[in-house]
Design a protein around this motif. Sequence first.
Motif, PDB file in Angstrom:
ATOM      1  N   CYS A  57       0.991  -1.296   0.191  1.00  0.00           N
ATOM      2  CA  CYS A  57       0.023  -0.020   0.073  1.00  0.00           C
ATOM      3  C   CYS A  57       0.783   1.299  -0.009  1.00  0.00           C
ATOM      4  CB  CYS A  57      -0.839  -0.038   1.200  1.00  0.00           C
ATOM      5  SG  CYS A  57      -2.111   1.299   1.153  1.00  0.00           S
ATOM      6  N   TRP A  60       0.943   3.278   3.159  1.00  0.00           N
ATOM      7  CA  TRP A  60       0.979   2.453   4.211  1.00  0.00           C
ATOM      8  C   TRP A  60       0.757   3.095   5.705  1.00  0.00           C
ATOM      9  CZ3 TRP A  60       4.813   3.794   7.835  1.00  0.00           C
ATOM     10  CH2 TRP A  60       5.813   4.596   7.237  1.00  0.00           C
ATOM     11  N   HIS A  63      -2.388   2.494   7.802  1.00  0.00           N
ATOM     12  CA  HIS A  63      -2.668   1.088   8.272  1.00  0.00           C
ATOM     13  C   HIS A  63      -1.818   1.283   9.871  1.00  0.00           C
ATOM     14  CE1 HIS A  63      -4.100  -0.888   4.678  1.00  0.00           C
ATOM     15  NE2 HIS A  63      -3.317   0.014   3.968  1.00  0.00           N
ATOM     16  N   GLU A  65      -1.344  -1.099  11.745  1.00  0.00           N
ATOM     17  CA  GLU A  65      -0.445  -2.519  11.964  1.00  0.00           C
ATOM     18  C   GLU A  65       0.769  -2.315  11.269  1.00  0.00           C
ATOM     19  OE1 GLU A  65       0.029  -6.952  10.971  1.00  0.00           O
ATOM     20  OE2 GLU A  65      -2.008  -6.098  10.531  1.00  0.00           O
ATOM     21  N   PRO A 111      -2.426  -6.839   6.182  1.00  0.00           N
ATOM     22  CA  PRO A 111      -2.827  -5.506   6.173  1.00  0.00           C
ATOM     23  C   PRO A 111      -3.052  -4.841   4.910  1.00  0.00           C
ATOM     24  CG  PRO A 111      -0.894  -5.330   7.179  1.00  0.00           C
ATOM     25  CD  PRO A 111      -0.811  -6.552   6.823  1.00  0.00           C
ATOM     26  N   CYS A 115      -5.337  -3.382  -1.387  1.00  0.00           N
ATOM     27  CA  CYS A 115      -4.807  -2.384  -1.714  1.00  0.00           C
ATOM     28  C   CYS A 115      -4.008  -2.566  -3.003  1.00  0.00           C
ATOM     29  CB  CYS A 115      -3.596  -1.611  -0.478  1.00  0.00           C
ATOM     30  SG  CYS A 115      -4.540  -1.196   0.878  1.00  0.00           S
ATOM     31  N   HIS A 120      -5.407   3.054  -1.792  1.00  0.00           N
ATOM     32  CA  HIS A 120      -5.411   2.553  -0.366  1.00  0.00           C
ATOM     33  C   HIS A 120      -6.946   2.017  -0.064  1.00  0.00           C
ATOM     34  CE1 HIS A 120      -5.433   2.151   3.943  1.00  0.00           C
ATOM     35  NE2 HIS A 120      -6.524   3.113   4.065  1.00  0.00           N
ATOM     36  N   ALA A 122      -9.242   1.059   3.146  1.00  0.00           N
ATOM     37  CA  ALA A 122      -9.383   0.862   4.464  1.00  0.00           C
ATOM     38  C   ALA A 122      -9.945  -0.496   5.026  1.00  0.00           C
ATOM     39  CB  ALA A 122     -10.309   1.953   5.132  1.00  0.00           C
ATOM     40  N   LYS A 123      -9.274  -1.097   6.124  1.00  0.00           N
ATOM     41  CA  LYS A 123      -9.750  -2.159   6.573  1.00  0.00           C
ATOM     42  C   LYS A 123     -10.327  -1.999   8.091  1.00  0.00           C
ATOM     43  CE  LYS A 123      -7.091  -3.955   3.488  1.00  0.00           C
ATOM     44  NZ  LYS A 123      -6.524  -2.696   3.029  1.00  0.00           N
TER      45      LYS A 123
END
Length: 133
Positions: A57, A60, A63, A65, A111, A115, A120, A122-123
């Motif tokens: 991603c 990044w 995220h 994580e 994570p 992506c 990106h 989103a989770k």
Amino acid sequence: MTTPEPQPAQAPEQKPAFILYMDGPEYDEGLHRLTLWVRHLLLPVYGREVTSGAEWCSSWWKHPEAVAQFYGLWMAWQELTGPESGATGPSTWHRDHLTHILASLRDPSGPFSGCKPGRHRAKQPPEMDPFPS
């Protein structure tokens, strides 16, 4: 018999805080320094091609994580590759830190799953039932 001279109290050594314990301007500054390290050292040297088996991603830092894992990797880098580190420090960093972190982050179910470069996704974290009291 002589008594030893009292020594002045020494302040405990200040260790860098882990980024998940930071907020506000401290978090922003920590994340800024981390992005510089990722952009100028980590990705040029260790950033492999993006494939369906090695997701990435380009945003990044969105995220949590990834931020936590990269920051831990960066902290280990500083400790194991600095002037005071031993000759095997870089090897230890590669073996014990880099390989595992990158495999975890770039895993197809990690994570960055979903992506794409420049996009990106989103989770949502999993839900948790209330703890019974």
